[in-house]
Design a protein around this motif. Sequence first.
Motif, mmCIF file in Angstrom:
data_model
loop_
_atom_site.group_PDB
_atom_site.id
_atom_site.type_symbol
_atom_site.label_atom_id
_atom_site.label_comp_id
_atom_site.label_asym_id
_atom_site.label_seq_id
_atom_site.Cartn_x
_atom_site.Cartn_y
_atom_site.Cartn_z
ATOM 1 N N ALA A 1 10.030 3.959 -1.532
ATOM 2 C CA ALA A 1 10.870 2.073 -2.073
ATOM 3 C C ALA A 1 9.722 1.204 -0.620
ATOM 4 C CB ALA A 1 11.331 2.573 -1.138
ATOM 5 N N ILE A 2 8.926 2.230 -0.200
ATOM 6 C CA ILE A 2 8.403 1.482 1.588
ATOM 7 C C ILE A 2 6.858 1.095 0.795
ATOM 8 C CG2 ILE A 2 7.233 1.806 3.117
ATOM 9 C CD1 ILE A 2 9.030 4.127 4.234
ATOM 10 N N ALA A 3 6.027 1.916 -0.373
ATOM 11 C CA ALA A 3 4.782 1.762 -0.941
ATOM 12 C C ALA A 3 4.629 0.259 -1.764
ATOM 13 C CB ALA A 3 4.907 2.854 -1.153
ATOM 14 N N THR A 4 6.170 0.233 -2.742
ATOM 15 C CA THR A 4 6.438 -0.816 -3.580
ATOM 16 C C THR A 4 6.492 -1.873 -3.009
ATOM 17 O OG1 THR A 4 7.274 0.509 -5.073
ATOM 18 C CG2 THR A 4 7.567 -1.662 -5.198
ATOM 19 N N ALA A 5 7.544 -2.105 -1.720
ATOM 20 C CA ALA A 5 7.906 -3.465 -0.892
ATOM 21 C C ALA A 5 6.599 -3.554 -0.259
ATOM 22 C CB ALA A 5 8.405 -3.611 0.546
ATOM 23 N N ALA A 6 5.592 -3.012 0.152
ATOM 24 C CA ALA A 6 4.019 -2.780 0.603
ATOM 25 C C ALA A 6 3.354 -3.251 0.175
ATOM 26 C CB ALA A 6 3.379 -2.098 1.445
ATOM 27 N N LEU A 7 3.571 -3.434 -1.587
ATOM 28 C CA LEU A 7 2.215 -3.519 -2.210
ATOM 29 C C LEU A 7 2.467 -4.476 -2.924
ATOM 30 C CD1 LEU A 7 1.358 0.205 -3.530
ATOM 31 C CD2 LEU A 7 -0.185 -0.840 -2.538
ATOM 32 N N VAL B 1 -5.065 -6.463 6.833
ATOM 33 C CA VAL B 1 -5.444 -7.604 5.727
ATOM 34 C C VAL B 1 -5.897 -7.042 4.416
ATOM 35 C CG1 VAL B 1 -7.858 -7.895 5.067
ATOM 36 C CG2 VAL B 1 -7.832 -7.665 7.363
ATOM 37 N N GLU B 2 -5.331 -5.818 4.066
ATOM 38 C CA GLU B 2 -4.843 -5.584 2.462
ATOM 39 C C GLU B 2 -4.745 -4.336 2.174
ATOM 40 O OE1 GLU B 2 -8.042 -5.920 -1.629
ATOM 41 O OE2 GLU B 2 -9.197 -5.078 -0.230
ATOM 42 N N ILE B 3 -3.602 -4.009 1.658
ATOM 43 C CA ILE B 3 -3.127 -2.795 1.271
ATOM 44 C C ILE B 3 -3.548 -2.201 0.012
ATOM 45 C CG2 ILE B 3 -0.824 -1.192 1.223
ATOM 46 C CD1 ILE B 3 0.003 -2.353 3.070
ATOM 47 N N THR B 4 -3.985 -1.356 -0.845
ATOM 48 C CA THR B 4 -4.222 -0.531 -2.249
ATOM 49 C C THR B 4 -3.768 0.510 -2.471
ATOM 50 O OG1 THR B 4 -6.587 -1.895 -1.943
ATOM 51 C CG2 THR B 4 -6.154 -0.226 -3.503
ATOM 52 N N ASP B 5 -3.062 0.522 -3.476
ATOM 53 C CA ASP B 5 -2.766 1.961 -3.329
ATOM 54 C C ASP B 5 -3.307 2.774 -4.074
ATOM 55 O OD1 ASP B 5 -0.502 4.167 -4.479
ATOM 56 O OD2 ASP B 5 0.410 2.934 -5.975
ATOM 57 N N CYS B 6 -3.947 4.090 -3.528
ATOM 58 C CA CYS B 6 -4.597 4.734 -3.646
ATOM 59 C C CYS B 6 -4.276 6.426 -3.913
ATOM 60 C CB CYS B 6 -5.141 5.279 -2.818
ATOM 61 S SG CYS B 6 -4.623 5.430 -1.192
ATOM 62 N N THR B 7 -2.651 6.344 -5.142
ATOM 63 C CA THR B 7 -1.793 7.600 -5.289
ATOM 64 C C THR B 7 -3.093 7.868 -7.278
ATOM 65 O OG1 THR B 7 -0.052 6.154 -4.319
ATOM 66 C CG2 THR B 7 -0.200 8.481 -6.063
ATOM 67 N N PRO B 8 -3.308 6.909 -7.132
ATOM 68 C CA PRO B 8 -3.711 7.426 -9.006
ATOM 69 C C PRO B 8 -4.992 7.697 -8.106
ATOM 70 C CG PRO B 8 -3.547 5.303 -8.824
ATOM 71 C CD PRO B 8 -2.824 4.922 -7.548
ATOM 72 N N VAL B 9 -5.577 7.144 -7.776
ATOM 73 C CA VAL B 9 -6.556 8.145 -7.367
ATOM 74 C C VAL B 9 -6.913 9.899 -6.324
ATOM 75 C CG1 VAL B 9 -8.017 7.322 -5.503
ATOM 76 C CG2 VAL B 9 -9.609 7.721 -6.944
ATOM 77 N N VAL B 10 -6.170 10.084 -5.534
ATOM 78 C CA VAL B 10 -5.535 10.992 -4.845
ATOM 79 C C VAL B 10 -5.023 12.259 -5.921
ATOM 80 C CG1 VAL B 10 -3.874 12.148 -3.746
ATOM 81 C CG2 VAL B 10 -4.610 10.156 -2.844
#
Length: 199
Positions: A25-31, A150-159
Motif C-alpha cells: 500500500a505504501i509503496a504503490t502510493a509512493a510510486l 527526486v525519484e522513486i524506483t521500485d527495485c523489488t523485481p531485481v531484489v
Amino acid sequence: MPPTYEIRADYDRDTIVVYQAYSKAIATAALASGTFAPPFSFGRMTWIKPSFLWMMERSNWGQKSGQEYVLAIRIKRSGWEEALSQAVLTHPERGVYRDADDWRRQFESAVVHVQWDPERTLRGESLDYKSIQVGISRHVIERYVQEWIVEITDCTPVVRKIHRLLQDGHSSKAKPLLPKERSYPVSETISQRLGMKLR
C-alpha cells in the motif's frame, strides 16, 4: 578493507540513492506520486539507508512482513548532507560528545539520528566495517518528502531476482546485479559529527 566508518552509496553530482522497504500500500502510493503519500506516516521517524545489502539484511530480501517492496529513493545530495549536519549518534561515542550527559541532551532534541551497523556481504555475513542508517524525524520528514526526493524506483523485481539466484547457489550471477556503491565524500565537520574518524 574500507575504513571502519565510511558512507558508501550510489550517487552522482547532485543526487544519492537511499533505500527503504514498505508494504504494498505504501509503496504503490509512493510510486504513483513520485514521492511518499498516505498511508505513509508523516508522524514517526523514517530510516533511510544508502547500503543496498544492509537494506537486504534489514528486510530479509523483501521477505519480512510490511517490507515486501524495496524502493530506491534518489534524493538531493544537498538534502542528504543537511540531514547529516543535524544528526546525533544513537550511542554516546567518546571523541564526539563531552560525556554521556552531553550526548543525552543532544539526542533528546535531535531531529535526525545516525546509527552505524556492520555492513553485510551478499550472503548476509557481518563485515568489520560499518554501514550508515539515517533516521529522519517527523520534524524533517516533510522536507524529505516534498523537497529532497527526486525519484522513486521500485527495485523489488531485481531484489527477488538476486535472492532467487542466491538460493539457487548462483552468487557469481547475482553479484553483477548489485548497485555500484562507492565512498561518499563528506566535510570534516560532518565526519566529526558522525564519529567517522574514531578508528
